[in-house]
Motif scaffolding. Structure first.
Motif, PDB file in Angstrom:
ATOM      1  N   GLU A   1       3.278 -11.500   7.151  1.00 30.36           N
ATOM      2  CA  GLU A   1       3.018 -12.726   6.859  1.00 30.36           C
ATOM      3  C   GLU A   1       1.590 -13.012   6.345  1.00 30.36           C
ATOM      4  OE1 GLU A   1       3.131 -16.735   9.981  1.00 30.36           O
ATOM      5  OE2 GLU A   1       3.803 -15.003  10.664  1.00 30.36           O
ATOM      6  N   SER A   2       1.469 -13.912   5.526  1.00 25.37           N
ATOM      7  CA  SER A   2       0.061 -14.594   4.866  1.00 25.37           C
ATOM      8  C   SER A   2      -0.477 -13.062   4.373  1.00 25.37           C
ATOM      9  CB  SER A   2      -0.932 -14.896   6.054  1.00 25.37           C
ATOM     10  OG  SER A   2      -0.460 -16.203   6.331  1.00 25.37           O
ATOM     11  N   PRO A   3       0.014 -12.506   3.411  1.00 23.46           N
ATOM     12  CA  PRO A   3      -0.516 -11.680   2.689  1.00 23.46           C
ATOM     13  C   PRO A   3      -1.788 -11.801   1.870  1.00 23.46           C
ATOM     14  CG  PRO A   3       1.293 -12.252   1.451  1.00 23.46           C
ATOM     15  CD  PRO A   3       1.203 -12.969   2.375  1.00 23.46           C
ATOM     16  N   GLU A   4      -3.039 -11.473   2.229  1.00 23.33           N
ATOM     17  CA  GLU A   4      -4.524 -11.940   1.893  1.00 23.33           C
ATOM     18  C   GLU A   4      -4.947 -11.434   0.718  1.00 23.33           C
ATOM     19  OE1 GLU A   4      -6.035 -14.865   2.892  1.00 23.33           O
ATOM     20  OE2 GLU A   4      -4.888 -15.313   4.618  1.00 23.33           O
ATOM     21  N   ALA A   5      -4.730  -9.915   0.475  1.00 20.79           N
ATOM     22  CA  ALA A   5      -5.390  -9.164  -0.674  1.00 20.79           C
ATOM     23  C   ALA A   5      -4.369  -7.966  -0.637  1.00 20.79           C
ATOM     24  CB  ALA A   5      -6.603  -8.633  -0.018  1.00 20.79           C
ATOM     25  N   LEU A   6      -4.640  -7.316  -1.959  1.00 16.28           N
ATOM     26  CA  LEU A   6      -4.070  -6.160  -1.931  1.00 16.28           C
ATOM     27  C   LEU A   6      -5.030  -5.198  -2.728  1.00 16.28           C
ATOM     28  CD1 LEU A   6      -3.019  -5.677  -5.481  1.00 16.28           C
ATOM     29  CD2 LEU A   6      -1.852  -7.613  -4.949  1.00 16.28           C
ATOM     30  N   ALA A   7      -4.754  -3.795  -2.977  1.00 17.66           N
ATOM     31  CA  ALA A   7      -5.308  -2.963  -3.368  1.00 17.66           C
ATOM     32  C   ALA A   7      -4.414  -1.776  -4.184  1.00 17.66           C
ATOM     33  CB  ALA A   7      -6.347  -1.950  -2.666  1.00 17.66           C
ATOM     34  N   ILE A   8      -4.511  -1.294  -5.356  1.00 11.02           N
ATOM     35  CA  ILE A   8      -3.713  -0.278  -6.122  1.00 11.02           C
ATOM     36  C   ILE A   8      -4.586   1.037  -6.354  1.00 11.02           C
ATOM     37  CG2 ILE A   8      -2.218  -0.113  -8.035  1.00 11.02           C
ATOM     38  CD1 ILE A   8      -2.449  -2.734  -8.673  1.00 11.02           C
ATOM     39  N   SER A   9      -3.865   2.108  -5.831  1.00  8.83           N
ATOM     40  CA  SER A   9      -4.606   3.296  -6.112  1.00  8.83           C
ATOM     41  C   SER A   9      -4.961   3.574  -7.499  1.00  8.83           C
ATOM     42  CB  SER A   9      -3.740   4.376  -5.380  1.00  8.83           C
ATOM     43  OG  SER A   9      -2.618   4.842  -6.091  1.00  8.83           O
ATOM     44  N   PRO A  10      -5.825   4.462  -7.774  1.00  6.07           N
ATOM     45  CA  PRO A  10      -6.474   4.812  -8.921  1.00  6.07           C
ATOM     46  C   PRO A  10      -5.257   5.481  -9.727  1.00  6.07           C
ATOM     47  CG  PRO A  10      -8.000   5.490  -7.507  1.00  6.07           C
ATOM     48  CD  PRO A  10      -6.978   5.208  -6.547  1.00  6.07           C
ATOM     49  N   ASP A  11      -4.283   6.147  -9.147  1.00  2.00           N
ATOM     50  CA  ASP A  11      -3.231   6.640  -9.999  1.00  2.00           C
ATOM     51  C   ASP A  11      -1.956   5.834 -10.238  1.00  2.00           C
ATOM     52  OD1 ASP A  11      -2.143   6.875  -7.455  1.00  2.00           O
ATOM     53  OD2 ASP A  11      -1.795   8.886  -7.202  1.00  2.00           O
TER      54      ASP A  11
END
Length: 427
Positions: free
Chosen positions: A305-315
């Motif tokens: 619920e409420s996905p506030e942020a994301l990150a993607i790995s360098p690869d």
């Protein structure tokens, strides 16, 4: 005695190794963090700010590797707002200058409650330019007016210009050219690529030739071309293909390092007393041909619920989503202070597959970033279910790579001014 001396020496050497290893492992030169001290996260529901007298919004600089000496960290008062997404902050590619959109101004200690919601927070048209070359002593160099109702900021990969989204009619986009000190040298304007609503998120393509945008109000994401006019040598922005509908309220987005995919969250609704229900994450493939084709969604997956942020790995193989869930509810709610991280594998075809989920204690995590190796992440936690002295925190998790990536929480964390909501890693 010699044996005891040798044993003591070996013990000291082992202790030194452990001290160097430390409770936080994160491969980077540093982290820059923004904190909005004016607002408790629960103010989105009940309007109560719970301000601590004398505590002000801050930009914090953190240098790695961490130790317990104070010269590894510094902070400076910089007005900012968690009402924006995680894009009010940009850092130059040499790690020496930070740019901050104020978004909403600070309120005095005498203001305890927002009677009309965030509209009670003073609107701002300013961007701060901060010298962060000395991690122990960041310094504000300029407060630069850039337009009304600022919402998002993006910096070119070359760090020679900024794009700022505003609500100025006919001049919704500002192209701000900067010198190597971060000082603005020229400001140009452009119309928004669509009139369907205000841009809420901006992200440069790794090539520097395109800028992705999100419009939460019209459920759209799209692409603009960023180029330099051959005759005038002025940069310009122009729509590149038509925007596409994505979910119910698209939020923050990021490109994979190769620029092949754009991953964007959809929180469905704004934070409220009833919660927002499960969110989603979408993988978009933009057409970057000279003559644009159709942009398309290649996959989507459920989030917390409420996905506030994301990150993607360098690869590009792993995606982390920080979910606020209903952690922002007032402290007397049984769901307050309970957030989660969702971990996905991302295939070469753009398919996202949920690998693991990790509940953790903390209120409204609004930023998450990988280190340069992809072996660890940093998570910004607005605050905790703490009484008395309240702070925010930057927490760290180890990443186990593979077909089913996993996380392990590290034991150390960095305490920062409460309301931390945006992070940038200095590689």
């Amino acid at each position: 005695m010699k044996k005891q001396s040798l044993a003591f020496t070996l013990s000291m050497m082992a202790g030194a190794a452990l001290a160097q290893q430390g409770p936080v492992q994160f491969s980077a030169r540093g982290i820059v963090a923004l904190s909005d001290a004016d607002m408790a996260a629960s103010a989105f529901v009940d309007g109560n700010l719970y301000k601590d007298k004398g505590v002000r919004d801050a930009l914090t600089t953190i240098q790695f590797p961490l130790d317990r000496n104070s010269d590894k960290m510094g902070s400076v008062v910089v007005s900012n707002s968690m009402t924006l997404l995680d894009k009010p902050l940009a850092v130059s590619n040499n790690g020496r200058v930070a740019f901050v959109l104020e978004g909403r101004g600070q309120v005095s200690d005498s203001v305890a409650t927002l009677k009309n919601g965030i509209n009670d927070l003073p609107a701002s048209n300013a961007m701060y330019i901060v010298d962060i070359s000395n991690a122990a002593k960041p310094t504000v160099k300029f407060r630069f007016p850039t337009g009304g109702s600022l919402t998002a900021l993006a910096i070119t990969p070359q760090s020679n210009a900024l794009i700022v989204a505003s609500a100025d009619a006919g001049k919704e986009l500002k192209i701000i050219e900067i010198d190597n000190t971060g000082k603005p040298t020229r400001v140009l304007t452009a119309e928004a690529p669509t009139k369907s609503g205000q841009i809420t998120d901006l992200t440069f393509h790794p090539s520097g030739q395109y800028v992705a945008y999100s419009i939460a109000g019209s459920q759209e994401v799209g692409l603009m071309k960023y180029a330099i006019d051959n005759a005038s040598k002025k940069p310009y922005l122009i729509a590149h293909g038509a925007p596409i509908k994505v979910g119910a309220m698209p939020g923050t987005g990021k490109f994979t390092a190769d620029g092949k995919f754009f991953v964007v969250t959809d929180s469905k609704k704004a934070a409220n007393a009833q919660g927002t229900g499960a969110g989603e994450v979408f993988v978009v493939q933009f057409s970057t041909e000279e003559k644009p084709g159709e942009h398309k969604i290649v996959s989507q997956a459920a989030t917390g619920e409420s996905p506030e942020a994301l990150a993607i790995s360098p690869d590009g193989s792993t995606v982390i989503i920080a979910n606020s869930n209903q952690s922002y509810l007032p402290f007397n709610s049984g769901k307050a202070g309970k957030s989660s991280l969702s971990v996905y594998s991302l295939g070469q075809d753009g398919k996202m597959t949920l690998a693991n989920e990790y509940p953790f204690d903390g209120i409204m995590p609004q930023a998450v970033e990988f280190d340069k190796t992809g072996d660890a992440i940093a998570v910004a936690v607005s605050e905790y279910l703490d009484y008395g002295t309240r702070t925010g925190g930057i927490e760290f998790w180890r990443v186990t790579k593979g077909d089913k990536p996993a996380l392990t929480k590290q034991s150390g964390r960095v305490s920062v001014t409460r309301g931390v909501h945006s992070l940038k890693v200095i590689q």
